[in-house]
Design an enzyme around this catalytic site. Structure first.
Site, mmCIF file in Angstrom:
data_model
loop_
_atom_site.group_PDB
_atom_site.id
_atom_site.type_symbol
_atom_site.label_atom_id
_atom_site.label_comp_id
_atom_site.label_asym_id
_atom_site.label_seq_id
_atom_site.Cartn_x
_atom_site.Cartn_y
_atom_site.Cartn_z
ATOM 1 N N HIS A 123 0.839 -1.204 0.000
ATOM 2 C CA HIS A 123 0.000 0.000 0.000
ATOM 3 C C HIS A 123 0.874 1.255 0.000
ATOM 4 C CE1 HIS A 123 -3.649 2.321 1.336
ATOM 5 N NE2 HIS A 123 -2.703 3.125 1.809
ATOM 6 N N GLU A 124 1.825 1.299 0.929
ATOM 7 C CA GLU A 124 2.706 2.472 1.026
ATOM 8 C C GLU A 124 3.657 2.554 -0.169
ATOM 9 O OE1 GLU A 124 2.095 4.669 3.129
ATOM 10 O OE2 GLU A 124 0.763 3.578 4.461
#
Length: 372
Positions: A30-31
């Site tokens: 996600h990051e």
């Protein structure tokens, strides 16, 4: 058994390890998507941390400080221009460079990248699962196990039998089970709560037969068991068809996810601590992963799919402090023709962050309360 003993009994070391790994991978990707979309647009990323809290290891590479932090619960990226900055007089103000200087579509792309990465990962994992194991058929229940000496064995039910109709009615694609919408095959559970004569239409080896039985759900206050373990029937498919079906399943999950989050917020506002099967806290999640780890690798893949879908949908909620809330503020600024002032955005994000923290605390308290 006290609360600590109850929690310890519900979890396993292997389950805890898999919980950390599954959540860690989902958060890392996600990051990483946020990082990639920022760098692609020429915006610097000051730091990228795997884990939260005190930094254990750090290394500078390509203009970013890569960190390994103590607490294995997620991670974060510090994108240049997203946080406020100090001017020459020491006054805190909104940034004017990096992320802040991007056009509206560029900001939305950075913010949307994280949830879309989790969504894509869930779809890919579903595609692999469907290709390897087949696509679940919502209107057919396959008997996976028959308990020796049970009523089911006496009736002649066998592992591999497929139930296609109940009491003369074909199993529908969807049904209501316990007040919630579920796949039709889960209706087998519902029919066993009703006393009286019942009929299962069963397909086995290409032959169809009716299995009739009289059923009493409880005897002297004790719930009776038919003696079968069952799930959806599966049908073989190709990888392209599995990919299409994965997107269909994802789309079908959206209304249920929205209802689940809406119900969670309603429970939070009324301080309703009763158990909710649709939303689990950290302990409940680790407990589910512990059970999945004891079953099979495919069970863990199913959990990974659910975690990524949950992370994607939760972050897209239009709550300030989440990706969805930040996207909403960017779009509001674009419609107005000018962004919100620093004080306005700061106040909105602070309120949203406080709400999310209280919501998470509520989920944890509800998670623990069931052990009292």
């Amino acid at each position: 058994m006290n609360v600590v003993q109850g929690i310890a009994a519900a979890l396993t070391p292997l389950g805890l390890l898999w919980t950390v790994l599954l959540i860690g991978v989902a958060t890392f990707l996600h990051e990483l998507a946020h990082y990639a979309l920022a760098r692609w647009q020429g915006v610097a990323v000051n730091s990228f941390s795997v884990g939260m809290g005190p930094v254990l290891l750090r290394r500078h590479w390509r203009g970013t400080e890569w960190r390994l932090s103590l607490l294995p619960i997620g991670g974060y990226v510090e994108i240049d221009g997203m946080a406020p900055e100090e001017d020459a007089q020491g006054q805190v103000r909104a940034a004017t460079r990096g992320f802040a200087a991007l056009p509206a579509w560029g900001k939305v792309a950075v913010l949307l990248a994280g949830p879309l990465m989790n969504l894509l990962l869930a779809v890919l994992l579903m595609t692999v699962t469907f290709t390897a194991q087949g696509v679940p058929a919502p209107d057919r229940a396959r008997i996976e196990e028959v308990v020796a000496g049970s009523t089911a064995q006496t009736l002649g039910l066998r592992a591999g039998d497929v139930i296609t109709a109940i009491d003369g009615q074909d199993i529908p694609d969807t049904t209501l089970v316990g007040g919630r919408e579920a796949a039709g095959w889960e209706g087998v559970r519902d029919v066993l709560t009703r006393a009286g004569p019942h009929t299962f239409t069963v397909v086995s080896g290409g032959q169809t037969r009716d299995v009739r039985f009289d059923w009493t759900p409880t005897v002297n206050g004790e719930r009776q068991l038919l003696g079968i373990r069952y799930g959806p029937d599966v049908q073989a498919t190709t990888a392209p068809a599995a990919f299409v079906r994965a997107w269909q399943v994802t789309g079908e999950a959206v209304p249920q996810v929205i209802r689940s989050f809406g119900d969670l917020i309603a429970r939070f506002l009324t301080l309703n601590l009763s158990r909710d099967e649709n939303v689990s806290g950290p302990i409940g999640t680790a407990e589910i992963v512990s059970r999945a780890a004891a079953l099979s690798p495919w069970a863990l893949v199913q959990i990974a799919i659910l975690l990524n879908l949950s992370l994607a949908f939760f972050n897209l909620l239009p709550i300030p402090g989440l990706d969805g809330g930040r996207i909403l503020l960017v779009l509001v600024g674009a419609v107005r023709g000018r962004p919100l002032t620093f004080s306005q955005e700061q106040a909105i994000n602070l309120a949203g962050f406080a709400f999310v923290m209280m919501l998470m605390l509520f989920v944890v308290v509800r998670d623990v309360s069931r052990f009292f």
